[in-house]
Design a protein around this motif. Structure first.
Motif, PDB file in Angstrom:
ATOM      1  N   GLY A  44      50.149 -47.870 -71.172  1.00 17.87           N
ATOM      2  CA  GLY A  44      51.289 -47.217 -71.476  1.00 17.87           C
ATOM      3  C   GLY A  44      52.579 -47.992 -71.905  1.00 17.87           C
ATOM      4  O   GLY A  44      53.589 -47.421 -72.142  1.00 17.87           O
ATOM      5  N   SER A  46      53.123 -49.025 -74.970  1.00 19.53           N
ATOM      6  CA  SER A  46      54.047 -48.432 -76.168  1.00 19.53           C
ATOM      7  C   SER A  46      54.532 -47.058 -75.645  1.00 19.53           C
ATOM      8  O   SER A  46      55.636 -46.706 -76.246  1.00 19.53           O
ATOM      9  N   GLU A  88      55.313 -50.963 -82.867  1.00 23.46           N
ATOM     10  CA  GLU A  88      53.622 -51.752 -82.734  1.00 23.46           C
ATOM     11  C   GLU A  88      53.221 -51.187 -84.351  1.00 23.46           C
ATOM     12  O   GLU A  88      53.529 -50.160 -85.001  1.00 23.46           O
TER      13      GLU A  88
HETATM   14  P1  ATP Z   1      47.574 -50.445 -76.478  1.00 25.73           P
HETATM   15  O1  ATP Z   1      47.941 -51.822 -76.151  1.00 25.73           O
HETATM   16  O2  ATP Z   1      46.279 -50.088 -76.565  1.00 25.73           O
HETATM   17  O3  ATP Z   1      48.634 -49.738 -77.516  1.00 25.73           O
HETATM   18  P2  ATP Z   1      49.391 -49.228 -74.522  1.00 25.73           P
HETATM   19  O4  ATP Z   1      49.502 -49.886 -72.921  1.00 25.73           O
HETATM   20  O5  ATP Z   1      50.384 -49.547 -75.448  1.00 25.73           O
HETATM   21  O6  ATP Z   1      48.044 -49.860 -74.909  1.00 25.73           O
HETATM   22  P3  ATP Z   1      49.632 -46.466 -75.012  1.00 25.73           P
HETATM   23  O7  ATP Z   1      49.581 -46.748 -76.318  1.00 25.73           O
HETATM   24  O8  ATP Z   1      50.840 -46.470 -74.471  1.00 25.73           O
HETATM   25  O9  ATP Z   1      49.059 -47.865 -73.953  1.00 25.73           O
HETATM   26  O10 ATP Z   1      48.767 -45.376 -74.342  1.00 25.73           O
HETATM   27  C1  ATP Z   1      48.691 -44.858 -73.121  1.00 25.73           C
HETATM   28  C2  ATP Z   1      47.838 -43.882 -73.136  1.00 25.73           C
HETATM   29  O11 ATP Z   1      48.332 -42.440 -73.920  1.00 25.73           O
HETATM   30  C3  ATP Z   1      46.459 -43.752 -73.695  1.00 25.73           C
HETATM   31  O12 ATP Z   1      45.585 -43.175 -72.666  1.00 25.73           O
HETATM   32  C4  ATP Z   1      46.570 -43.203 -75.120  1.00 25.73           C
HETATM   33  O13 ATP Z   1      45.192 -42.664 -75.485  1.00 25.73           O
HETATM   34  C5  ATP Z   1      47.579 -42.015 -74.834  1.00 25.73           C
HETATM   35  N1  ATP Z   1      48.231 -41.887 -75.845  1.00 25.73           N
HETATM   36  C6  ATP Z   1      48.837 -42.522 -76.976  1.00 25.73           C
HETATM   37  N2  ATP Z   1      49.522 -42.110 -78.012  1.00 25.73           N
HETATM   38  C7  ATP Z   1      49.077 -40.562 -77.781  1.00 25.73           C
HETATM   39  C8  ATP Z   1      49.479 -39.629 -78.658  1.00 25.73           C
HETATM   40  N3  ATP Z   1      50.235 -39.594 -79.776  1.00 25.73           N
HETATM   41  N4  ATP Z   1      48.862 -38.369 -78.119  1.00 25.73           N
HETATM   42  C9  ATP Z   1      48.117 -38.522 -77.220  1.00 25.73           C
HETATM   43  N5  ATP Z   1      48.037 -39.395 -76.207  1.00 25.73           N
HETATM   44  C10 ATP Z   1      48.381 -40.607 -76.576  1.00 25.73           C
END
Ligand code: ATP
Length: 241
Positions: A44, A46, A88
């Protein structure tokens, strides 16, 4: 300690539609701090940055920035308040030169051409390779140069707090070292930094403080030196058991 609070997040929840991603997130960042946000894929990270910068509306909680409540505030207003997000994937404008990409970052500034010119020179002194390539199409830059340009564009907004997503992802070790040195210089010039960094070794050597996000919640936080010793960090992120 006399530190001044810049960002205070309390009980923040957010997600996409009906899907909750962030749960009850609370943490503080003081003026001048350099904080790493750590966590595995999908934790989570991002989503948290997008929520702070107003791209996603929080479902619950408070975000105080520089004494102002930011929850539910439009992204342009958040930018104007000095909270700037380097997303990102860098998201540079293809077809625009390096200098034109940098100028996009200054679009809300009202302090005149001379001040903007000085900021461009500061970005060039931080990243001399951008100066050499100022008229090159940003789409043709190397990955490291694109990251420099994206960070430079963020700096052009005169941030109080700069959020940087995935600082080192996909970049060569030599470039990562350059970016770490640049983070320290930016921070020493007075900009507070919150950096998402998936490589825990890089994160802990970069930052004074760390936040560990796990399944949408803050699992651990503290000084980098103490996080480095923590068993959970060893087990989950440094590949040691
Ligand atoms: P990564 O490094 O893989 O990007 P992260 O820690 O940044 O990981 P996020 O991108 O915040 O993680 O994603 C967290 C959750 O939210 C994940 O389960 C992802 O599938 C979901 N998610 C992210 N963006 C969206 C979106 N636009 N619509 C629906 N779900 C989303």
């Amino acid at each position: 300690s006399g530190a001044t609070r810049l960002l205070s997040v309390q009980g923040l929840g957010a997600g996409y539609g009906d899907i909750a991603v962030l749960n009850d997130i609370s943490f503080d960042i003081d003026v001048g701090d350099l904080v790493a946000l750590i966590g595995s894929n999908g934790a989570g990270k991002s989503t948290l940055l997008r929520t702070l910068s107003g791209v996603i509306k929080p479902s619950v909680g408070k975000v105080q920035f520089n004494g102002e409540e930011l929850c539910g505030v439009a992204p342009e207003h958040i930018v104007a308040a000095g909270l700037i997000h380097v997303p990102e994937g860098r998201r540079l404008f293809a077809g625009l030169s390096v200098v034109d990409n940098l100028l996009v970052g200054a679009y809300l500034r009202r302090d005149g051409k001379a001040a903007i010119r000085r900021s461009i020179d500061e970005v060039y002194s931080l990243f001399p390779r951008l100066a050499e390539r100022r008229h090159q199409d940003a789409a043709t830059l190397s990955g490291g140069e694109q990251q420099m340009c994206a960070i430079g564009r963020g700096l052009m907004a005169n941030p109080r707090l700069l959020l940087i997503d995935e600082l080192s992802l996909g970049l060569a070790p030599r470039v990562v070292d350059e970016l770490i040195a640049a983070m320290h210089r930016i921070n020493a010039r007075g900009t507070t930094l919150l950096v998402v960094e998936q490589d825990v070794e890089v994160a802990l050597s970069l930052a004074r403080h760390g936040l560990v996000l796990d399944q949408g919640s803050i699992r651990l936080s503290g000084e980098s030196s103490s996080l480095r010793q923590h068993p959970l960090i060893h087990a989950a992120y440094l590949g040691e058991v």
